[in-house]
Scaffold this motif. Structure first.
Motif, PDB file in Angstrom:
ATOM      1  N   MET A 231       0.825  -1.204   0.000  1.00 16.55           N
ATOM      2  CA  MET A 231       0.000   0.000   0.000  1.00 16.55           C
ATOM      3  C   MET A 231       0.859   1.252   0.000  1.00 16.55           C
ATOM      4  O   MET A 231       0.693   2.150  -0.823  1.00 16.55           O
ATOM      5  CB  MET A 231      -0.915   0.026   1.229  1.00 16.55           C
ATOM      6  CG  MET A 231      -1.719   1.325   1.370  1.00 16.55           C
ATOM      7  SD  MET A 231      -2.364   1.617   3.041  1.00 16.55           S
ATOM      8  CE  MET A 231      -0.878   2.139   3.902  1.00 16.55           C
ATOM      9  N   VAL A 232       1.793   1.324   0.959  1.00 15.63           N
ATOM     10  CA  VAL A 232       2.501   2.578   1.187  1.00 15.63           C
ATOM     11  C   VAL A 232       3.533   2.870   0.109  1.00 15.63           C
ATOM     12  O   VAL A 232       3.789   4.039  -0.204  1.00 15.63           O
ATOM     13  CB  VAL A 232       3.154   2.581   2.594  1.00 15.63           C
ATOM     14  CG1 VAL A 232       4.457   1.776   2.610  1.00 15.63           C
ATOM     15  CG2 VAL A 232       3.412   4.003   3.072  1.00 15.63           C
ATOM     16  N   MET A 233       4.122   1.842  -0.493  1.00 12.46           N
ATOM     17  CA  MET A 233       5.128   2.100  -1.514  1.00 12.46           C
ATOM     18  C   MET A 233       4.525   2.710  -2.780  1.00 12.46           C
ATOM     19  O   MET A 233       5.024   3.722  -3.269  1.00 12.46           O
ATOM     20  CB  MET A 233       5.929   0.829  -1.803  1.00 12.46           C
ATOM     21  CG  MET A 233       6.797   0.420  -0.614  1.00 12.46           C
ATOM     22  SD  MET A 233       7.808  -1.049  -0.885  1.00 12.46           S
ATOM     23  CE  MET A 233       9.111  -0.355  -1.914  1.00 12.46           C
ATOM     24  N   PRO A 234       3.420   2.149  -3.323  1.00 10.09           N
ATOM     25  CA  PRO A 234       2.788   2.868  -4.439  1.00 10.09           C
ATOM     26  C   PRO A 234       2.177   4.192  -4.008  1.00 10.09           C
ATOM     27  O   PRO A 234       2.143   5.147  -4.785  1.00 10.09           O
ATOM     28  CB  PRO A 234       1.717   1.894  -4.931  1.00 10.09           C
ATOM     29  CG  PRO A 234       1.498   0.931  -3.835  1.00 10.09           C
ATOM     30  CD  PRO A 234       2.791   0.829  -3.117  1.00 10.09           C
ATOM     31  N   TYR A 235       1.711   4.267  -2.742  1.00  6.20           N
ATOM     32  CA  TYR A 235       1.120   5.514  -2.255  1.00  6.20           C
ATOM     33  C   TYR A 235       2.145   6.646  -2.307  1.00  6.20           C
ATOM     34  O   TYR A 235       1.893   7.708  -2.878  1.00  6.20           O
ATOM     35  CB  TYR A 235       0.616   5.336  -0.821  1.00  6.20           C
ATOM     36  CG  TYR A 235       0.013   6.595  -0.233  1.00  6.20           C
ATOM     37  CD1 TYR A 235      -1.354   6.816  -0.286  1.00  6.20           C
ATOM     38  CD2 TYR A 235       0.807   7.573   0.360  1.00  6.20           C
ATOM     39  CE1 TYR A 235      -1.924   7.967   0.239  1.00  6.20           C
ATOM     40  CE2 TYR A 235       0.256   8.731   0.879  1.00  6.20           C
ATOM     41  CZ  TYR A 235      -1.102   8.923   0.824  1.00  6.20           C
ATOM     42  OH  TYR A 235      -1.645  10.074   1.332  1.00  6.20           O
ATOM     43  N   THR A 236       3.317   6.420  -1.700  1.00  2.00           N
ATOM     44  CA  THR A 236       4.323   7.483  -1.682  1.00  2.00           C
ATOM     45  C   THR A 236       4.928   7.710  -3.060  1.00  2.00           C
ATOM     46  O   THR A 236       5.316   8.840  -3.395  1.00  2.00           O
ATOM     47  CB  THR A 236       5.443   7.155  -0.669  1.00  2.00           C
ATOM     48  OG1 THR A 236       5.878   5.794  -0.856  1.00  2.00           O
ATOM     49  CG2 THR A 236       4.964   7.331   0.761  1.00  2.00           C
ATOM     50  N   ALA A 237       5.007   6.640  -3.867  1.00  2.79           N
ATOM     51  CA  ALA A 237       5.506   6.798  -5.234  1.00  2.79           C
ATOM     52  C   ALA A 237       4.583   7.722  -6.029  1.00  2.79           C
ATOM     53  O   ALA A 237       5.033   8.681  -6.670  1.00  2.79           O
ATOM     54  CB  ALA A 237       5.612   5.435  -5.919  1.00  2.79           C
ATOM     55  N   ILE A 238       3.273   7.436  -5.982  1.00  2.00           N
ATOM     56  CA  ILE A 238       2.302   8.276  -6.685  1.00  2.00           C
ATOM     57  C   ILE A 238       2.282   9.683  -6.100  1.00  2.00           C
ATOM     58  O   ILE A 238       2.243  10.680  -6.828  1.00  2.00           O
ATOM     59  CB  ILE A 238       0.896   7.646  -6.596  1.00  2.00           C
ATOM     60  CG1 ILE A 238       0.866   6.291  -7.324  1.00  2.00           C
ATOM     61  CG2 ILE A 238      -0.155   8.584  -7.203  1.00  2.00           C
ATOM     62  CD1 ILE A 238      -0.392   5.485  -7.062  1.00  2.00           C
ATOM     63  N   GLN A 239       2.321   9.765  -4.768  1.00  2.00           N
ATOM     64  CA  GLN A 239       2.235  11.061  -4.093  1.00  2.00           C
ATOM     65  C   GLN A 239       3.350  12.008  -4.522  1.00  2.00           C
ATOM     66  O   GLN A 239       3.100  13.152  -4.917  1.00  2.00           O
ATOM     67  CB  GLN A 239       2.274  10.851  -2.578  1.00  2.00           C
ATOM     68  CG  GLN A 239       2.121  12.141  -1.775  1.00  2.00           C
ATOM     69  CD  GLN A 239       2.238  11.883  -0.289  1.00  2.00           C
ATOM     70  OE1 GLN A 239       3.026  11.044   0.149  1.00  2.00           O
ATOM     71  NE2 GLN A 239       1.443  12.589   0.491  1.00  2.00           N
TER      72      GLN A 239
END
Length: 279
Positions: free
Chosen positions: A90-98
């Motif tokens: 969850m958090v890796m694509p979240y921060t990548a997209i962010q």
């Protein structure tokens, strides 16, 4: 001629953001597990139960240190990293997209792709850019957030054994020191959690409604227990008090501060490292 450079910058921001998010999430997983256990606990904590003279029985977790000892006693050290795999997903694509979307939006707002020029845009545009980046990141990573909540909310014995069974920020000036980045992340993470925590509690209740749970962890959230967000807020407020909307706020705040700080610092170092490799 500028397209390859923009793509390279977006790829760099996304990669650095993913790595930073993974490091931060793994380091703060124990606090996240404790927070979720409180958020999905329907019984009022002992202090609020005494005020209401609630006779429904004591809650499983009554305080942060008590919850820590209880999880360690029943589930061992690994219990504090329950659900960490979907959390990382969850958090890796979240921060990548962010970070990638945030850089793109600030580039559009400032008319320049240079990070230094992003500091010159108005606070309002900066806020809007951050909000839109957060929305895009949330939509992109939500399925893994759901899986993380399901796995982290359960104790022993498990109702769901593994990932497969459960599924059937603004950019900163490079001249800022690591300490300044740490403080910025600390303040941003703490303020965001304090404001948004009640909505996070509601989100967790919707995510686990209807799911099986061992009786020793208390009542479960029945299917369609809440009609909508406002109904959930009203029902939680009525049955659990204001305190119910802030269940898990202590571990959440303690987690948000270092998580935000670690993410900012790790992103900056990773971004610089990747840039030195690619150039």
């Amino acid at each position: 001629m500028e397209e390859p450079g923009q793509f390279k910058r977006a790829l760099l921001d996304a990669t650095a953001g993913a790595i930073a998010g993974g490091i931060s999430r793994t380091a703060t997983s124990p606090l996240d597990v404790i927070k979720i256990r409180f958020q999905v606990q329907l019984e009022p904590t002992s202090s609020w139960a005494l005020i209401r003279k609630d006779l429904s029985g004591p809650s499983k977790y009554t305080g942060m240190f008590q919850a820590t000892k209880e999880i360690f006693r029943e589930e061992g050290l690994t219990g504090f990293w329950r659900g960490n795999v979907p959390a990382l997903l969850m958090v890796m694509p979240y921060t990548a997209i962010q970070f990638a979307v945030l850089h793109k939006l600030k580039t559009f707002a400032s008319g320049s792709s240079h990070t230094e020029d992003h500091l010159n845009i108005s606070p309002y545009l900066s806020y809007i850019s951050g909000a839109l980046a957060g929305c895009a990141a949330t939509v992109g990573s939500y399925p893994f957030d759901l899986l993380r909540t399901i796995l982290a909310s359960q104790g022993e014995p498990k109702a769901w054994n593994r990932l497969r069974s459960s599924s059937t920020s603004s950019s900163t000036d490079n001249s800022l020191s690591s300490f300044q980045l740490f403080i910025c992340g600390l303040a941003a993470g703490t303020c965001a959690k304090l404001v948004c925590h009640p909505l996070d509690v509601v989100k967790k209740r919707f995510q686990i409604e209807g799911l099986q749970r061992h009786p020793k962890y208390g009542a479960r959230v029945e299917h369609r227990a809440y009609r909508n967000m406002f109904d959930a807020l009203h029902r939680i407020l009525k049955s659990e008090g204001c305190h119910g909307l802030y269940k898990g706020i202590i571990p959440s705040t303690i987690k948000a501060a270092p998580a935000g700080a670690v993410t900012f610092v790790a992103y900056e170092f990773t971004s610089d490292w990747l840039e030195s490799i690619l150039t």
